[in-house]
Design a protein around this motif. Structure first.
Motif, short mmCIF file in Angstrom:
data_model
loop_
_atom_site.label_atom_id
_atom_site.label_comp_id
_atom_site.label_asym_id
_atom_site.label_seq_id
_atom_site.Cartn_x
_atom_site.Cartn_y
_atom_site.Cartn_z
N VAL A 45 -4.19 5.90 17.93
CA VAL A 45 -4.94 6.51 16.83
C VAL A 45 -4.41 7.91 16.53
O VAL A 45 -4.15 8.25 15.37
N VAL A 46 -4.24 8.72 17.56
CA VAL A 46 -3.74 10.08 17.36
C VAL A 46 -2.32 10.05 16.81
O VAL A 46 -1.95 10.87 15.95
N SER A 47 -1.51 9.11 17.26
CA SER A 47 -0.14 9.00 16.74
C SER A 47 -0.13 8.66 15.26
O SER A 47 0.65 9.25 14.49
N PHE A 48 -0.97 7.72 14.85
CA PHE A 48 -1.05 7.38 13.43
C PHE A 48 -1.58 8.54 12.61
O PHE A 48 -1.10 8.79 11.49
N ILE A 49 -2.55 9.28 13.13
CA ILE A 49 -3.06 10.45 12.42
C ILE A 49 -1.94 11.48 12.26
O ILE A 49 -1.76 12.06 11.18
N TYR A 50 -1.19 11.69 13.33
CA TYR A 50 -0.08 12.64 13.27
C TYR A 50 0.97 12.20 12.25
O TYR A 50 1.43 13.01 11.42
N LEU A 51 1.36 10.94 12.30
CA LEU A 51 2.37 10.46 11.35
C LEU A 51 1.88 10.54 9.91
O LEU A 51 2.65 10.90 8.99
N TYR A 52 0.63 10.22 9.68
CA TYR A 52 0.07 10.31 8.33
C TYR A 52 0.07 11.77 7.86
O TYR A 52 0.47 12.07 6.73
N TYR A 53 -0.40 12.67 8.72
CA TYR A 53 -0.42 14.09 8.38
C TYR A 53 0.99 14.60 8.10
O TYR A 53 1.23 15.31 7.12
N PHE A 54 1.93 14.21 8.95
CA PHE A 54 3.32 14.64 8.76
C PHE A 54 3.88 14.13 7.44
O PHE A 54 4.53 14.87 6.70
N TYR A 55 3.60 12.89 7.12
CA TYR A 55 4.11 12.31 5.88
C TYR A 55 3.51 12.99 4.66
O TYR A 55 4.23 13.32 3.70
N ILE A 56 2.21 13.21 4.67
CA ILE A 56 1.53 13.79 3.51
C ILE A 56 1.92 15.25 3.30
O ILE A 56 2.21 15.67 2.18
N THR A 57 1.91 16.04 4.38
CA THR A 57 2.12 17.48 4.21
C THR A 57 3.58 17.90 4.21
O THR A 57 3.94 18.86 3.55
#
Length: 151
Positions: A45-57
């Motif tokens: 879950v934390v990995s997906f949140i990190y990847l999503y945040y990285f992709y968006i920002t």
């Protein structure tokens, strides 16, 4: 000692203590397995949140240059915190896997020893012929298979 083990009919006190020990090790292994599975899910879950945040920002806006992405990702505090959390959770997940494997080995070794020494543990003829009754109780109550040494 646990009540179902105390009520075993065809088992002497020494064997009951050994069975209690294997029950405790099975519980330790099951608890470690549950904890490890929990941390696997949390890490994902934390990995997906990190990847999503990285992709968006960072990924969308600075995709034209690797060095620009690197520069922005190093200067973004939230990105570094999420990355550190992901790495730490992955490391903790691996530590828990090692603990789980250790508990599994201890449990499996003791269970195999009981299977191998069953002739010594159930010495009397009546005990030997009726040990399957006690094995069934152990299997139903604790999900511990004492019939053969395979996992």
């Amino acid at each position: 000692m646990d009540t179902p083990i105390l009520k075993l009919q065809y088992t002497d006190e020494t064997t009951k203590h050994i069975l209690e020990n294997v029950r405790k090790r099975k519980k330790k292994f099951d608890d470690a397995k549950k904890l490890h599975n929990y941390w696997i899910m949390a890490t994902l879950v934390v990995s997906f949140i990190y990847l999503y945040y990285f992709y968006i920002t960072i990924g969308k806006q600075y995709s034209y240059s690797f060095f620009a992405m690197f520069s922005v990702s190093v200067s973004d505090l939230k990105n570094l915190i999420l990355l550190a959390m992901t790495i730490l959770m992955y490391g903790w997940m691996n530590v828990l896997k090692q603990k789980k494997d250790k508990f599994e080995k201890e449990y499996h070794d003791l269970r195999c020893e009981i299977v191998d020494r069953s002739k010594d543990l159930w010495k009397k003829e009546e005990q030997w012929k009726n040990r399957h009754v006690d094995f069934e109780i152990i299997k139903k109550t604790y999900d511990i298979n004492l019939y053969h040494a395979k996992k």
